[in-house]
Design a protein around this motif. Sequence first.
Motif, PDB file in Angstrom:
ATOM      1  N   PRO A  64     -29.132   0.439  28.453  1.00  0.00           N
ATOM      2  CA  PRO A  64     -29.076   0.218  27.007  1.00  0.00           C
ATOM      3  C   PRO A  64     -29.988  -0.941  26.594  1.00  0.00           C
ATOM      4  O   PRO A  64     -30.311  -1.806  27.402  1.00  0.00           O
ATOM      5  N   LYS A  65     -30.393  -0.958  25.344  1.00  0.00           N
ATOM      6  CA  LYS A  65     -31.298  -1.993  24.851  1.00  0.00           C
ATOM      7  C   LYS A  65     -30.595  -3.320  24.598  1.00  0.00           C
ATOM      8  O   LYS A  65     -31.238  -4.351  24.441  1.00  0.00           O
ATOM      9  N   THR A  66     -29.269  -3.293  24.521  1.00  0.00           N
ATOM     10  CA  THR A  66     -28.506  -4.518  24.300  1.00  0.00           C
ATOM     11  C   THR A  66     -27.278  -4.523  25.196  1.00  0.00           C
ATOM     12  O   THR A  66     -26.755  -3.460  25.562  1.00  0.00           O
ATOM     13  N   THR A  67     -26.821  -5.720  25.544  1.00  0.00           N
ATOM     14  CA  THR A  67     -25.604  -5.825  26.353  1.00  0.00           C
ATOM     15  C   THR A  67     -24.354  -5.558  25.512  1.00  0.00           C
ATOM     16  O   THR A  67     -23.292  -5.298  26.060  1.00  0.00           O
ATOM     17  N   ASP A  68     -24.508  -5.619  24.195  1.00  0.00           N
ATOM     18  CA  ASP A  68     -23.383  -5.347  23.302  1.00  0.00           C
ATOM     19  C   ASP A  68     -23.347  -3.857  22.977  1.00  0.00           C
ATOM     20  O   ASP A  68     -23.597  -3.437  21.837  1.00  0.00           O
ATOM     21  N   VAL A  69     -23.045  -3.050  23.989  1.00  0.00           N
ATOM     22  CA  VAL A  69     -23.041  -1.596  23.776  1.00  0.00           C
ATOM     23  C   VAL A  69     -21.870  -1.155  22.905  1.00  0.00           C
ATOM     24  O   VAL A  69     -21.904  -0.069  22.313  1.00  0.00           O
ATOM     25  N   LEU A  70     -20.836  -2.005  22.809  1.00  0.00           N
ATOM     26  CA  LEU A  70     -19.693  -1.673  21.963  1.00  0.00           C
ATOM     27  C   LEU A  70     -20.128  -1.466  20.517  1.00  0.00           C
ATOM     28  O   LEU A  70     -19.609  -0.588  19.820  1.00  0.00           O
ATOM     29  N   SER A  71     -21.096  -2.274  20.083  1.00  0.00           N
ATOM     30  CA  SER A  71     -21.567  -2.174  18.697  1.00  0.00           C
ATOM     31  C   SER A  71     -22.337  -0.876  18.439  1.00  0.00           C
ATOM     32  O   SER A  71     -22.530  -0.494  17.286  1.00  0.00           O
ATOM     33  N   LEU A  72     -22.756  -0.201  19.505  1.00  0.00           N
ATOM     34  CA  LEU A  72     -23.515   1.037  19.360  1.00  0.00           C
ATOM     35  C   LEU A  72     -22.635   2.280  19.445  1.00  0.00           C
ATOM     36  O   LEU A  72     -23.108   3.397  19.223  1.00  0.00           O
ATOM     37  N   GLN A  73     -21.357   2.068  19.793  1.00  0.00           N
ATOM     38  CA  GLN A  73     -20.461   3.199  20.031  1.00  0.00           C
ATOM     39  C   GLN A  73     -19.509   3.428  18.867  1.00  0.00           C
ATOM     40  O   GLN A  73     -19.136   2.483  18.160  1.00  0.00           O
ATOM     41  N   ARG A  74     -19.126   4.666  18.712  1.00  0.00           N
ATOM     42  CA  ARG A  74     -18.154   5.019  17.677  1.00  0.00           C
ATOM     43  C   ARG A  74     -16.753   4.585  18.094  1.00  0.00           C
ATOM     44  O   ARG A  74     -16.470   4.449  19.279  1.00  0.00           O
TER      45      ARG A  74
END
Length: 361
Positions: A64-74
């Motif tokens: 992923p492009k960021t370590t904060d993948v939570l922000s990219l998920q529904r």
Amino acid sequence: MSEYIIPIKIALLSFPFVAMLFTLPFLIYQYRKHGYINIFRAAVLYSFLLYLISAYYLVILPLPKTTDVLSLQRAGTKYTQLIPFNFIADILKETKVDISKPLTYLHLFRERAFLQVAFNGILLLPIGAYLHYYFKRNLRQTILIAFCVSLFFELTQLSGLYGIYNRPYRIFDVDDLIMNTFGGFLGYILSAILMKVLPNVSKLDEKVKLEDITVGFIRRSLALGFDWSIFIIIALITRGYFKAYMFVFIYFILIVYFTNGKTFGKWLLRIKVVGKEERLKFREVLVRYGVLYYAFFGSNYLIFSCTRIDKIADNLIFYLLIFILFLLDLAACFHVTIHFFSKNKKLLHDKLSGTILKVIK
């Protein structure tokens, strides 16, 4: 297909660097266990290393492009799929195949659900082949190891690449465990074909006579590196009071004489100094290491550490000594280079002392 090709390309690019880290322990292990390096065995093990790197990258890439993948998920994103053989329902849901029309079966090779299952089956197929052919594991052991490797991959994904990412960016799927393990089993079965074509690993060393093996410069250099590492450690502990010339006499002359040709480095690489007789003579050891360290390296050290000789005779003596030393060093480099590429590995200090390095049986 690009999602599979790109990780393999990255694996090929990173392989030389990983192989460099692997080479030293590989050489030590092979020399200790077998007494020499078998080219075929090395090729198999390095190909296995490349396969492991490729398999790992196929599991974790693309990142992923960021370590904060939570922000990219529904909201409500599921991170696990624990229903066995759920992939069958996925294939039936997406497929354009008509069972009554065999020509439509080709659609399977273009459908995501089927290709994903096929990939998971193929992923650990090589590991089953390697385990059976080279590592001589039985079927039960192969299936267990394939399952454990697959579980490691799935937990790697579930942990968000060991906590680097704050949520998993790939799903933990029990079907992946099933298909990966099945792939390992299939690799074990298919490896029977390889075993009919490739050399028998158990018999690689049958015709090898260790006493006839020439100790090469790579092996010599490794032993030398380990030996001089001991001096560095001692010098650091004694804060420089323990000098190199003292170390040479105690370690390379006295210890080699009393151990009949061994140092720690030589023992580790399974080699030792051998003289004209079964028992080394003190004179042989003294000449061997006296010529190498006191005469050759000692003269270099004295010239370059001297601070007053350059004031004699308007620098002429100093520059003359430097020039002579340069010629001697150049001749030494040429001497080593010639013997490096020839079958005769006996250097000047070997010949003058009448000693040589031999593999320990």
